[in-house]
Scaffold this motif. Structure first.
Motif, short mmCIF file in Angstrom:
data_model
loop_
_atom_site.label_atom_id
_atom_site.label_comp_id
_atom_site.label_asym_id
_atom_site.label_seq_id
_atom_site.Cartn_x
_atom_site.Cartn_y
_atom_site.Cartn_z
N THR A 236 0.83 -1.22 -0.03
CA THR A 236 0.01 -0.13 -0.10
C THR A 236 0.85 1.30 0.10
N ALA A 237 0.12 2.28 -0.44
CA ALA A 237 1.18 3.60 -0.44
C ALA A 237 1.45 4.06 0.99
N PRO A 238 2.39 4.57 1.45
CA PRO A 238 2.78 4.96 2.84
C PRO A 238 1.68 6.22 2.97
N LEU A 239 1.29 6.30 4.41
CA LEU A 239 0.54 7.58 4.79
C LEU A 239 1.27 8.37 5.24
N VAL A 240 1.16 9.91 4.92
CA VAL A 240 1.98 10.84 5.50
C VAL A 240 1.12 11.65 6.12
N PHE A 241 1.41 11.77 7.57
CA PHE A 241 0.62 12.65 8.43
C PHE A 241 1.05 14.14 8.65
N LEU A 242 0.32 15.04 8.38
CA LEU A 242 0.85 16.45 8.57
C LEU A 242 0.12 17.20 9.51
N THR B 298 12.47 29.13 9.91
CA THR B 298 11.34 29.91 10.24
C THR B 298 10.33 29.16 9.60
N GLY B 299 8.91 29.80 10.11
CA GLY B 299 7.78 29.09 9.57
C GLY B 299 7.78 29.56 8.17
N ALA B 300 7.01 28.75 7.19
CA ALA B 300 7.08 28.87 5.99
C ALA B 300 5.85 30.25 5.68
N ARG B 301 6.02 30.75 4.70
CA ARG B 301 5.12 31.76 4.29
C ARG B 301 4.01 31.45 3.62
N THR B 302 3.86 30.30 2.81
CA THR B 302 2.68 29.82 2.12
C THR B 302 2.68 28.29 2.58
N ILE B 303 1.28 27.80 2.28
CA ILE B 303 0.98 26.33 2.30
C ILE B 303 2.05 25.70 0.86
N GLU B 304 2.27 26.44 0.01
CA GLU B 304 2.91 25.88 -1.02
C GLU B 304 4.33 25.59 -0.69
N ASP B 305 4.77 26.33 0.21
CA ASP B 305 6.07 26.28 0.75
C ASP B 305 6.39 24.95 1.60
N SER C 211 -5.95 20.42 9.79
CA SER C 211 -6.01 21.66 9.96
C SER C 211 -4.88 22.33 8.76
N MET C 212 -4.07 23.13 9.23
CA MET C 212 -3.07 23.68 8.30
C MET C 212 -2.42 22.30 7.44
N GLY C 213 -2.36 21.05 8.10
CA GLY C 213 -1.73 19.99 7.38
C GLY C 213 -2.91 19.55 6.49
N GLY C 214 -4.35 19.80 6.71
CA GLY C 214 -5.01 19.37 5.76
C GLY C 214 -4.86 20.28 4.54
N MET C 215 -4.60 21.50 4.67
CA MET C 215 -4.40 22.38 3.37
C MET C 215 -3.29 22.02 2.82
N THR C 216 -2.25 21.62 3.39
CA THR C 216 -1.00 21.04 2.66
C THR C 216 -1.41 19.71 2.09
N ALA C 217 -2.07 19.12 2.63
CA ALA C 217 -2.35 17.62 2.10
C ALA C 217 -3.07 17.92 0.48
N GLN C 218 -4.03 18.93 0.73
CA GLN C 218 -4.77 19.17 -0.51
C GLN C 218 -3.83 19.92 -1.58
#
Length: 180
Positions: A23-29, A66-73, A96-103
């Motif tokens: 199976t494909a690995p799960l990547v938790f964010l 430092t924190g990323a400036r964008t979700i794309e980062d 949350s923000m990890g969900g936006m990163t996942a999308q």
């Protein structure tokens, strides 16, 4: 604890479970101001039978920078880690923000973000004041076949209701992927 240097940051991560699980690995964010330990319950559950990867996003937990400036980062950081680990297809799971990163990862890598399903699973806390249920439902209508689960919790599902969230993920992942 392994780390990877990416664009001025040291990303701390965990990579557990069998590499040959089929199976494909799960990547938790994790979400903003959290860390990879938000997913402790899910790691303990899935790692015995599936490869599971989680990381502290830059500027969080044990990762530097430092924190990323964008979700794309953030998505670029995750992609760099997956490239480093030799991961092709993967299943992003975010809070949350990890969900936006996942999308963002799924949209940027449609052939790579494996086992993306129709319907999409959206799990939400009934008492979430950061993103109330009515707002989540407005977002969900853009996902024609969204599967929605609302748990008796607030915004921090991975720590407020870890067993219930894991059970929802487990049932969803046990289904065969839908075919377009």
């Amino acid at each position: 604890m392994p780390q990877l240097a990416v664009d001025g940051a040291e990303l701390t991560y965990d990579d557990e479970g069998p590499r040959d699980a089929g199976t494909a690995p799960l990547v938790f964010l994790h979400g903003w101001t959290a860390d990879r330990h938000r997913w402790d319950h899910q790691m303990a559950h899935f790692a015995p039978h599936r490869r599971v990867i989680r990381l502290d996003l830059r500027g969080h937990g044990e990762s530097s920078g430092t924190g990323a400036r964008t979700i794309e980062d953030l998505a670029r950081d995750v992609t760099a880690l997956l490239d480093h680990l030799g991961v092709g297809r993967f299943v992003p799971v975010g809070h949350s923000m990890g969900g936006m990163t996942a999308q963002t990862l799924a949209l940027a890598h449609p052939g790579r973000a494996g086992e993306i399903r129709v319907p999409t699973l959206m799990v939400h806390g009934y008492h979430d004041i950061q993103l109330p249920v009515r707002q989540m439902l407005r977002l969900a209508k853009d996902y024609e076949d969204a599967e929605i689960r609302v748990l008796d919790a607030g915004h921090e599902l991975p720590v407020e209701k870890p067993a219930e969230l894991t059970a929802v993920l487990d049932r969803f992942l046990d289904r065969p992927p839908a075919r377009a």
